[in-house]
Scaffold this motif. Structure first.
Motif, PDB file in Angstrom:
ATOM      1  N   GLY A 173     -21.954 -37.693 -19.250  1.00 12.89           N
ATOM      2  CA  GLY A 173     -20.630 -37.127 -19.067  1.00 12.89           C
ATOM      3  C   GLY A 173     -19.658 -38.156 -18.548  1.00 12.89           C
ATOM      4  N   ILE A 174     -18.666 -37.704 -17.757  1.00 16.68           N
ATOM      5  CA  ILE A 174     -17.628 -38.624 -17.282  1.00 16.68           C
ATOM      6  C   ILE A 174     -17.904 -39.132 -15.872  1.00 16.68           C
ATOM      7  N   GLY A 175     -18.836 -38.477 -15.147  1.00 16.01           N
ATOM      8  CA  GLY A 175     -19.142 -38.942 -13.796  1.00 16.01           C
ATOM      9  C   GLY A 175     -18.174 -38.434 -12.752  1.00 16.01           C
ATOM     10  N   ALA A 176     -17.943 -37.114 -12.747  1.00 15.69           N
ATOM     11  CA  ALA A 176     -17.063 -36.509 -11.740  1.00 15.69           C
ATOM     12  C   ALA A 176     -17.598 -35.134 -11.391  1.00 15.69           C
ATOM     13  N   THR A 177     -17.451 -34.762 -10.122  1.00 15.41           N
ATOM     14  CA  THR A 177     -17.811 -33.415  -9.678  1.00 15.41           C
ATOM     15  C   THR A 177     -16.571 -32.544  -9.764  1.00 15.41           C
ATOM     16  N   LEU A 178     -16.719 -31.365 -10.369  1.00 13.86           N
ATOM     17  CA  LEU A 178     -15.577 -30.486 -10.602  1.00 13.86           C
ATOM     18  C   LEU A 178     -15.743 -29.168  -9.869  1.00 13.86           C
ATOM     19  N   SER A 179     -14.618 -28.545  -9.524  1.00 17.40           N
ATOM     20  CA  SER A 179     -14.638 -27.203  -8.944  1.00 17.40           C
ATOM     21  C   SER A 179     -13.482 -26.406  -9.530  1.00 17.40           C
ATOM     22  N   SER A 180     -13.500 -25.098  -9.306  1.00 22.46           N
ATOM     23  CA  SER A 180     -12.424 -24.235  -9.787  1.00 22.46           C
ATOM     24  C   SER A 180     -11.577 -23.801  -8.605  1.00 22.46           C
ATOM     25  N   GLU A 181     -10.293 -24.123  -8.650  1.00 29.27           N
ATOM     26  CA  GLU A 181      -9.384 -23.772  -7.568  1.00 29.27           C
ATOM     27  C   GLU A 181      -8.097 -23.207  -8.152  1.00 29.27           C
ATOM     28  N   ASN A 182      -7.865 -21.930  -7.851  1.00 28.14           N
ATOM     29  CA  ASN A 182      -6.623 -21.277  -8.299  1.00 28.14           C
ATOM     30  C   ASN A 182      -6.384 -21.450  -9.798  1.00 28.14           C
ATOM     31  N   ASP A 183      -7.428 -21.190 -10.569  1.00 33.74           N
ATOM     32  CA  ASP A 183      -7.390 -21.230 -12.033  1.00 33.74           C
ATOM     33  C   ASP A 183      -7.327 -22.641 -12.615  1.00 33.74           C
ATOM     34  N   PHE A 184      -7.441 -23.670 -11.758  1.00 27.90           N
ATOM     35  CA  PHE A 184      -7.445 -25.045 -12.249  1.00 27.90           C
ATOM     36  C   PHE A 184      -8.837 -25.672 -12.082  1.00 27.90           C
ATOM     37  N   VAL A 185      -9.269 -26.408 -13.102  1.00 29.45           N
ATOM     38  CA  VAL A 185     -10.471 -27.229 -12.982  1.00 29.45           C
ATOM     39  C   VAL A 185     -10.058 -28.493 -12.233  1.00 29.45           C
ATOM     40  N   THR A 186     -10.650 -28.700 -11.069  1.00 26.78           N
ATOM     41  CA  THR A 186     -10.176 -29.729 -10.139  1.00 26.78           C
ATOM     42  C   THR A 186     -11.263 -30.762  -9.857  1.00 26.78           C
TER      43      THR A 186
ATOM     44  N   ILE B 227      -9.060 -37.771  -6.617  1.00 24.61           N
ATOM     45  CA  ILE B 227      -9.552 -36.520  -6.046  1.00 24.61           C
ATOM     46  C   ILE B 227      -8.415 -35.497  -6.030  1.00 24.61           C
ATOM     47  N   ASP B 228      -8.731 -34.265  -6.394  1.00 18.22           N
ATOM     48  CA  ASP B 228      -7.797 -33.127  -6.461  1.00 18.22           C
ATOM     49  C   ASP B 228      -6.883 -33.153  -7.683  1.00 18.22           C
ATOM     50  N   ASP B 229      -7.073 -34.119  -8.592  1.00 18.89           N
ATOM     51  CA  ASP B 229      -6.388 -34.033  -9.880  1.00 18.89           C
ATOM     52  C   ASP B 229      -6.846 -32.762 -10.595  1.00 18.89           C
TER      53      ASP B 229
ATOM     54  N   LEU C 232      -2.934 -33.200 -14.351  1.00 22.10           N
ATOM     55  CA  LEU C 232      -1.823 -33.054 -13.410  1.00 22.10           C
ATOM     56  C   LEU C 232      -2.307 -33.514 -12.049  1.00 22.10           C
ATOM     57  N   SER C 233      -1.451 -34.184 -11.299  1.00 15.08           N
ATOM     58  CA  SER C 233      -1.837 -34.599  -9.949  1.00 15.08           C
ATOM     59  C   SER C 233      -1.835 -33.385  -9.020  1.00 15.08           C
ATOM     60  N   LYS C 234      -2.345 -33.579  -7.828  1.00 14.46           N
ATOM     61  CA  LYS C 234      -2.532 -32.486  -6.862  1.00 14.46           C
ATOM     62  C   LYS C 234      -1.269 -31.660  -6.660  1.00 14.46           C
ATOM     63  N   ASN C 235      -0.109 -32.309  -6.533  1.00 13.72           N
ATOM     64  CA  ASN C 235       1.127 -31.605  -6.182  1.00 13.72           C
ATOM     65  C   ASN C 235       1.974 -31.200  -7.385  1.00 13.72           C
ATOM     66  N   GLN C 236       1.499 -31.454  -8.592  1.00 12.94           N
ATOM     67  CA  GLN C 236       2.256 -31.067  -9.780  1.00 12.94           C
ATOM     68  C   GLN C 236       1.873 -29.655 -10.228  1.00 12.94           C
ATOM     69  N   ASP C 237       2.845 -28.926 -10.800  1.00 13.55           N
ATOM     70  CA  ASP C 237       2.542 -27.627 -11.378  1.00 13.55           C
ATOM     71  C   ASP C 237       2.629 -27.723 -12.900  1.00 13.55           C
ATOM     72  N   LEU C 238       2.462 -26.577 -13.566  1.00 11.21           N
ATOM     73  CA  LEU C 238       2.382 -26.578 -15.025  1.00 11.21           C
ATOM     74  C   LEU C 238       3.687 -26.979 -15.714  1.00 11.21           C
ATOM     75  N   SER C 239       4.792 -27.016 -14.953  1.00 13.39           N
ATOM     76  CA  SER C 239       6.061 -27.441 -15.549  1.00 13.39           C
ATOM     77  C   SER C 239       6.146 -28.965 -15.691  1.00 13.39           C
TER      78      SER C 239
ATOM     79  N   LYS D 149     -13.315 -33.069  -7.588  1.00 14.42           N
ATOM     80  CA  LYS D 149     -13.641 -33.086  -6.154  1.00 14.42           C
ATOM     81  C   LYS D 149     -14.319 -34.384  -5.719  1.00 14.42           C
ATOM     82  N   SER D 150     -14.971 -35.081  -6.635  1.00 14.89           N
ATOM     83  CA  SER D 150     -15.549 -36.393  -6.301  1.00 14.89           C
ATOM     84  C   SER D 150     -15.771 -37.163  -7.597  1.00 14.89           C
ATOM     85  N   ILE D 151     -15.855 -38.480  -7.461  1.00 11.93           N
ATOM     86  CA  ILE D 151     -16.058 -39.361  -8.610  1.00 11.93           C
ATOM     87  C   ILE D 151     -17.279 -40.231  -8.341  1.00 11.93           C
ATOM     88  N   VAL D 152     -18.209 -40.245  -9.299  1.00 11.16           N
ATOM     89  CA  VAL D 152     -19.450 -41.000  -9.127  1.00 11.16           C
ATOM     90  C   VAL D 152     -19.156 -42.496  -9.204  1.00 11.16           C
ATOM     91  N   PRO D 153     -19.499 -43.259  -8.153  1.00 16.70           N
ATOM     92  CA  PRO D 153     -19.262 -44.709  -8.188  1.00 16.70           C
ATOM     93  C   PRO D 153     -19.960 -45.359  -9.386  1.00 16.70           C
TER      94      PRO D 153
END
Length: 688
Positions: free
Chosen positions: A246-259, A277-279, A319-326, A261-265
């Motif tokens: 895969g891509i080497g990242a840990t993902l979680s679901s937060e407020n309908d977004f796939v986020t 993190i939090d993208d 989208l970065s952490k502070n960006q919304d869908l607009s 949470k960590s990146i494999v070195p």
């Protein structure tokens, strides 16, 4: 080595049709109105065949077992009795003695109906909780909230349920209030929490329901026979291999977004340096194909799109952490690769201890599981990932660093590959039997280490706890039986059964469209001395008291667990008779414990755990709850500072975090080094 049980043994008889299925209205307003699909019906019938004909535990799928399945299903759905009403349970009782026939016939109508009622009640409770947030709360009343309802009856009616849930919302609110949040912030946070739970509930599908139904079924046979739907099967096999593509990242679901949470070195996502993190991932495309919008998707479905074969390209809209869908997303391309999960693999460290002016160095090897990348091994990859290979490399490095002894830490190791337990034992003995396996036909096979080479012949200790299970118990038991090392810690879990992973697609071509599997208990393993580890586990040579009681944690707490028994001993030759040595080591250990503050606190922890475990309520009076927490915080701080003083560390002030670089002191590990030092340094012990 252990022979694999192949599907050629599978009896392909089908169950004859019996009475016509009961007519039950699965549709329940307020739920997702989930329905079983034809494949799930076929899988259920096949698993009923497998557990009846090939399972180690000889069972008859009758009304008695059907009642057990029914009870397990209710417990899996609502074990805390927080959702169902007594009227729901009364309605369900008509299915109690028919669950056995349902499993045989693949009739999931009743089970799905019960699930839909559960989801309706779940959604109702969350909607009620949102409504309750509009009320003003009085935190001066002498009220309590009963959070543990397991031993209580189901709610008599909706009014009684409302009363309990009103208190739960009040507790959630008070919990945030005590962290000094403003009322407006508390309401916003809880609204967001409950809305998110409702959103996740809407994403529940028939695979989720089927997984719970099959878990209730298989756990009624024995605790370790398990069905895994495709998503869970993929995760199980990743866990066994300690690698994925895969891509080497840990993902979680937060407020309908796939986020993220960590990146494999060292993984693909890390190498491109374009993710943080939090993208938020809002779209996924395979190579040059069109993007698929994944906002609001279930996490497992999104992960299935993002994972893929090594060398293929996936494009992501980010989208970065502070960006919304607009906002305008950035688009990145990543070439997938094989990811080695190093943080979940064997780890080593070297620690030192001084006695009588002499320093002793120990290589501590932490083994989180017995894993093996079978696909890579079968493909002829010479660098395939496995526990034994990783430990061997570490032992070679420890010999170069001239350590005085090796300590294998198996605490929390729930097992894994049986072959890895055998091969790992072989690193510490010349040749000989390691484990005996009795299959479902009663045939006993002795599995041996056939490699005469030894990777470490020096002083050895094995650390165990209540959650060291299965393959951990095979390894620790063999080391103990040979007298090759000293076992230190808590009595182990007591899982003495062997599971074979059977892909459903291997049973019949009609299952070829999915990658689900059943892990079926088809054997029982025994130590080379003839004793099973089932129920009793491995009892350490130097025994520490445990916080976790056997009646609640471990195989002996499982109602469907197989019993302890014995078979004939294998023909093996001990490396040494350590009984006299262990007796001397116990004397020295017990002397230290009499004056050990850490040991005193461990005993206090055990009593505190028993006390907390017996509690079922929490105060809703703000002053009382705050007082409780302040007293506990003060007690914990005093304890921490008392121990820090003993270790020459500066005290911490209230609210002060421990320095990031400061390692947690591991009392059991430290005492294990002292025991090893007694073993090596004391000539009276060493010559025995």
């Amino acid at each position: 080595m252990l022979k694999r049980v192949f599907l050629g043994l599978f009896i392909a008889a089908t169950i004859a049709c019996s009475a016509a299925p009961r007519i039950t209205d699965i549709d329940v307003p307020g739920s997702n109105n989930l329905k079983p699909d034809p494949r799930q019906s076929l899988v259920t019938k096949e698993i009923a065949e497998l557990v009846t004909n090939l399972g180690y535990k000889k069972i008859s799928l009758n009304d008695s077992l059907g009642s057990v399945i029914f009870n397990n299903y209710l417990k899996d759905l609502d074990g805390n009795k927080s959702y169902f009403l007594a009227s729901d349970i009364k309605d369900f009782e008509q299915y109690r003695t028919t669950f056995d026939d349902d499993m045989k016939n693949g009739d999931l109508t009743a089970a799905f109906y019960m699930f839909n009622v559960y989801q309706k009640r779940y959604n109702e409770r969350l909607q009620y909780s949102l409504k309750e947030l509009q009320n003003k709360f009085d935190f001066t009343k002498p009220e309590t909230y009963t959070y543990d309802r397991e031993k209580l009856p189901y709610f008599k009616n909706i009014e009684e349920s409302n009363q309990s849930w009103a208190k739960k919302v009040k507790y959630d609110y008070l919990n945030l209030k005590l962290s000094n949040q403003k009322d407006s912030v508390i309401k916003a946070n809880l609204t967001k929490r409950y809305d998110n739970l409702l959103s996740q509930s809407k994403k529940i599908n028939n695979q989720d329901a089927f997984q719970i139904i099959m878990t209730a079924f298989t756990s009624s046979i024995d605790p370790h026979t398990s069905y895994f739907n495709p998503a869970n099967a993929a995760n199980f096999n990743i866990d066994m291999a300690r690698s994925l593509e895969g891509i080497g990242a840990t993902l979680s679901s937060e407020n309908d977004f796939v986020t993220i949470k960590s990146i494999v070195p060292g993984g693909p996502a890390d190498k491109i340096k374009k993710l943080a993190i939090d993208d938020k991932i809002i779209g996924v495309a395979q190579g040059n194909e069109e993007f698929v919008d994944v906002v609001g998707w279930r996490l497992d479905n999104a992960i299935e799109l993002i994972r893929g074969k090594k060398g293929t390209t996936v494009r992501l809209k980010i989208l970065s952490k502070n960006q919304d869908l607009s906002a305008t997303p950035k688009i990145i391309s990543i070439v997938r690769d094989k990811i080695i999960l190093e943080d979940q693999s064997v780890q080593k460290k070297i620690k030192s201890i001084t006695k009588d002016g002499k320093t002793y160095n120990y290589g501590i090897i932490e083994i989180p599981a017995f894993y093996a990348d079978w696909k890579a091994m079968q493909a002829g990859n010479p660098n395939y990932k496995s526990t034994t290979r990783d430990v061997k490399m570490i032992l070679d490095s420890l010999k170069n660093e001239n350590v005085d002894g090796v300590i294998i830490d198996l605490r929390g190791n729930g097992g894994g590959s049986l072959n890895e337990a055998i091969d790992l034992t072989g690193l510490f003995i010349t040749k000989g039997p390691v484990v005996q396996v009795k299959d479902y036909r009663g045939k006993v096979e002795v599995d041996e280490d056939e490699d005469p080479s030894v990777s470490w012949s020096g002083p050895l200790a094995i650390m165990t706890d209540r959650f060291s299970a299965s393959a951990s118990e095979i390894f620790a038991g063999a080391i103990q039986d040979y007298g090759r090392g000293i076992i230190i810690g808590n009595t182990t879990y007591g899982k003495g059964t062997v599971q074979s992973a059977i892909a459903m697609k291997r049973i019949d071509s009609k299952f070829s469209d999915k990658d689900d599997q059943i892990n079926l208990t088809m054997g029982k393993f025994y130590r080379i001395n003839g004793n099973s580890t089932q129920h009793k586990g491995v009892i350490p040579d130097i025994l520490f008291p445990t916080v976790f009681p056997a009646d609640k944690y471990g195989e002996s707490s499982e109602p469907s667990a197989l019993p302890f028994d014995t078979i004939r001993s294998s023909n093996y030759t001990k490396v040494a008779d350590l009984k006299p040595t262990i007796a001397e080591l116990n004397v020295l250990h017990n002397q230290r414990m009499k004056t050990s503050k850490d040991y005193e606190y461990l005993l206090q922890d055990i009593q505190e755990f028993k006390k907390k475990d017996a509690e079922t309520t929490l105060p809703l009076n703000e002053e009382e709850l705050k007082k409780q927490r302040d007293e506990q915080e003060e007690k914990n701080l005093k304890r921490d500072n008392d121990l820090r003083k003993l270790r020459g560390l500066p005290p911490l002030k209230k609210g002060e975090a421990k320095p990031l670089k400061e390692e947690n002191f591991d009392f059991i590990q430290n005492e294990s080094m002292k025991i090893m030092t007694d073993y090596i340094a004391d000539p009276k012990i060493a010559k025995k």
